[in-house]
Motif scaffolding. Structure first.
Motif, mmCIF file in Angstrom:
data_model
loop_
_atom_site.group_PDB
_atom_site.id
_atom_site.type_symbol
_atom_site.label_atom_id
_atom_site.label_comp_id
_atom_site.label_asym_id
_atom_site.label_seq_id
_atom_site.Cartn_x
_atom_site.Cartn_y
_atom_site.Cartn_z
ATOM 1 N N LYS A 6 45.498 87.345 33.616
ATOM 2 C CA LYS A 6 46.247 87.795 34.798
ATOM 3 C C LYS A 6 46.061 86.781 35.905
ATOM 4 N N SER A 7 47.133 86.494 36.592
ATOM 5 C CA SER A 7 47.051 85.521 37.661
ATOM 6 C C SER A 7 48.138 85.832 38.660
ATOM 7 N N ALA A 8 47.896 85.473 39.909
ATOM 8 C CA ALA A 8 48.907 85.728 40.921
ATOM 9 C C ALA A 8 50.078 84.759 40.764
ATOM 10 N N LYS A 9 49.808 83.660 40.082
ATOM 11 C CA LYS A 9 50.853 82.638 39.945
ATOM 12 C C LYS A 9 51.802 82.986 38.802
ATOM 13 N N PRO A 10 53.071 82.551 38.939
ATOM 14 C CA PRO A 10 53.959 82.722 37.785
ATOM 15 C C PRO A 10 53.476 81.839 36.636
ATOM 16 N N ARG A 11 53.889 82.194 35.446
ATOM 17 C CA ARG A 11 53.373 81.489 34.271
ATOM 18 C C ARG A 11 54.459 80.637 33.611
ATOM 19 N N LEU A 12 54.053 79.481 33.115
ATOM 20 C CA LEU A 12 55.015 78.649 32.378
ATOM 21 C C LEU A 12 54.414 78.168 31.074
ATOM 22 N N ILE A 13 55.314 77.843 30.143
ATOM 23 C CA ILE A 13 54.865 77.199 28.902
ATOM 24 C C ILE A 13 55.846 76.104 28.528
ATOM 25 N N SER A 14 55.328 75.040 27.935
ATOM 26 C CA SER A 14 56.209 74.061 27.307
ATOM 27 C C SER A 14 55.419 73.250 26.298
ATOM 28 N N GLY A 15 56.143 72.574 25.437
ATOM 29 C CA GLY A 15 55.486 71.739 24.436
ATOM 30 C C GLY A 15 56.397 70.604 24.017
ATOM 31 N N ILE A 16 55.798 69.605 23.435
ATOM 32 C CA ILE A 16 56.570 68.477 22.887
ATOM 33 C C ILE A 16 56.096 68.265 21.455
ATOM 34 N N LYS A 17 57.038 67.907 20.588
ATOM 35 C CA LYS A 17 56.660 67.664 19.190
ATOM 36 C C LYS A 17 55.992 66.304 19.047
ATOM 37 N N PRO A 18 54.909 66.217 18.282
ATOM 38 C CA PRO A 18 54.317 64.902 18.034
ATOM 39 C C PRO A 18 55.078 64.199 16.911
ATOM 40 N N THR A 19 56.164 63.535 17.273
ATOM 41 C CA THR A 19 56.981 62.891 16.235
ATOM 42 C C THR A 19 57.231 61.419 16.545
ATOM 43 N N GLY A 20 56.431 60.828 17.412
ATOM 44 C CA GLY A 20 56.631 59.414 17.725
ATOM 45 C C GLY A 20 56.195 59.164 19.147
ATOM 46 N N LYS A 21 56.317 57.905 19.561
ATOM 47 C CA LYS A 21 55.833 57.563 20.907
ATOM 48 C C LYS A 21 56.700 58.197 22.001
ATOM 49 N N LEU A 22 56.060 58.745 23.003
ATOM 50 C CA LEU A 22 56.828 59.324 24.112
ATOM 51 C C LEU A 22 57.543 58.227 24.898
ATOM 52 N N HIS A 23 58.672 58.596 25.484
ATOM 53 C CA HIS A 23 59.490 57.614 26.213
ATOM 54 C C HIS A 23 59.798 58.133 27.616
ATOM 55 N N LEU A 24 60.498 57.295 28.377
ATOM 56 C CA LEU A 24 60.784 57.685 29.765
ATOM 57 C C LEU A 24 61.622 58.964 29.853
ATOM 58 N N GLY A 25 62.466 59.206 28.847
ATOM 59 C CA GLY A 25 63.258 60.449 28.826
ATOM 60 C C GLY A 25 62.343 61.661 28.720
ATOM 61 N N ASN A 26 61.348 61.583 27.850
ATOM 62 C CA ASN A 26 60.384 62.692 27.727
ATOM 63 C C ASN A 26 59.616 62.869 29.033
ATOM 64 N N TYR A 27 59.277 61.731 29.650
ATOM 65 C CA TYR A 27 58.489 61.822 30.881
ATOM 66 C C TYR A 27 59.306 62.475 32.006
ATOM 67 N N PHE A 28 60.479 61.891 32.283
ATOM 68 C CA PHE A 28 61.244 62.417 33.427
ATOM 69 C C PHE A 28 61.918 63.755 33.112
ATOM 70 N N GLY A 29 62.258 63.975 31.833
ATOM 71 C CA GLY A 29 62.912 65.235 31.465
ATOM 72 C C GLY A 29 61.930 66.384 31.336
ATOM 73 N N ALA A 30 60.690 66.097 30.942
ATOM 74 C CA ALA A 30 59.774 67.191 30.641
ATOM 75 C C ALA A 30 58.389 66.991 31.259
#
Ligand code: ADP
Ligand code: TRP
Length: 326
Positions: A6-30
């Motif tokens: 329980k927390s006063a803050k709203p909750r978020l979740i996200s994930g990225i698949k480990p399928t290769g090197k991350l790129h600028l699209g992954n960085y700025f998009g997610a």
């Protein structure tokens, strides 16, 4: 610390698949959103290694990509004291709940998923994991009762599926799951790759986030340009080069120099230097974690413990509501 869930803050979740090197699209998009939001949201960020299996990687590749993505998360600025960071496969309740959900959706409904249709259009036979991908993703999201899911635009339909599935369960068995919302930043919703299409690991058109200077330079040099000459007036928004550059340097000054006809060669040199400068502190932080594998293991272990506690509580409720246990 006992994690109360329980927390006063709203909750978020996200994930990225480990399928290769991350790129600028992954960085700025997610990824950047995960970092920016970690103070204001109770955040759950995971490595979607079960989803990565849909591409049937070798054991070595999956292990390597997983290790890299953990370091990328930490290097990019996720603070393990603020964020629950874990590997999807360390929380078995995700896959367990996905099985239960898979009985609430029909085959035609899953056939309408963009990702499945794209895989199908490629001609080779699609595995069942790819087909039921949205069901596992719905489970990842719904099991934590999150408010929002920060992702790039390509994931919008998956969040809609998660909402639908929550609704189907709630209708059939009684109110249990919260309906999550996607959080998509419009200006970085689709970061273009060096060829002007969406930047993606699968299109071979990426600028790596944690590449070497040489890799970054090589990628930037290959960004498509038109044949307009230097000093010719241009609309910066038409230029892939500027669309990428403005993510790193959103200043009006840069925009003006592009519109006044900044030469592409010079612009590419500037962009390379700007990217390197931008990622230097992240690289340094990543290297610190890379040199301390014990710490990284502990972070993932602690994340898994906290995530399991919440996920198991929810799964137990599901078992009770569905008749799997009394
Ligand atoms: P890829 O297309 O490179 O395989 P993923 O599907 O693993 O990327 O995406 C991981 C996260 O990064 C998702 O939230 C996705 O929406 C986001 N993302 C990926 N590519 C881009 C892009 N070009 N622009 C904006 N966001 C992106
Ligand atoms: N499908 C997402 C992607 O390709 C990864 C993912 C799996 C995810 N489960 C999730 C993202 C849950 C957000 C929430 O990027």
């Amino acid at each position: 610390m006992k994690f109360s869930g329980k927390s006063a803050k709203p909750r978020l979740i996200s994930g990225i698949k480990p399928t290769g090197k991350l790129h600028l699209g992954n960085y700025f998009g997610a990824l950047k959103q995960f970092v920016d939001l970690q103070n204001d949201y109770e955040s759950f960020i995971f490595i979607a290694n079960l989803h990565a299996l849909t591409a049937t990687p070798t054991k070595e590749k999956l292990l390597e990509d997983t290790e890299n993505i953990v370091l990328d998360y930490l290097g990019a600025g996720l603070d393990p004291k603020k964020v629950v960071l874990f590997k999807q496969s360390d929380v078995p309740a995700h896959a367990n709940l996905a099985w239960i959900f898979s009985n609430l959706v029909t085959v035609p409904y899953l056939e309408r998923a963009h990702a499945y249709k794209d895989a199908e259009a490629k001609g080779s036979e699609v595995n069942a994991g790819t087909f039921t991908y949205p069901v596992l993703m719905a489970s990842d999201i719904l099991i934590y009762d999150v408010d929002v899911v920060p992702v790039g635009k390509d994931q919008k339909q998956h969040i809609e599926y998660a909402r639908d599935i929550a609704g189907k369960f709630n209708n059939q068995y009684g109110e249990l799951f919260k309906l999550p919302k996607e959080m998509i930043l419009e200006h970085t919703a689709i970061v273009p790759g060096v060829d002007g299409q969406k930047m993606s690991k699968s299109y071979n058109n990426t600028i790596p986030l944690f590449g070497t200077d040489e890799e970054i330079e090589k990628a930037v040099m290959s960004i498509v340009t038109d044949s307009k000459g230097k000093d010719e007036e241009k609309n910066p928004d038409d230029l892939v080069l500027y669309q990428i550059h403005k993510l790193i340097n959103p200043s009006q000054e840069l925009r003006t120099s592009y519109s006044r006809g900044l030469g592409y060669g010079e612009a590419k040199k500037m962009l390379t230097a700007d990217i390197i400068k931008f990622i230097t502190p992240m690289r340094e932080r990543r290297a610190k974690y890379e040199n301390d594998p014990k710490l990284v293991r502990e972070i993932l272990l602690e994340g898994a413990l906290k995530a399991n506690e919440i996920a198991m509580t929810k799964l137990t409720e599901v078992y009770e509501m569905t008749g799997l246990t009394k």
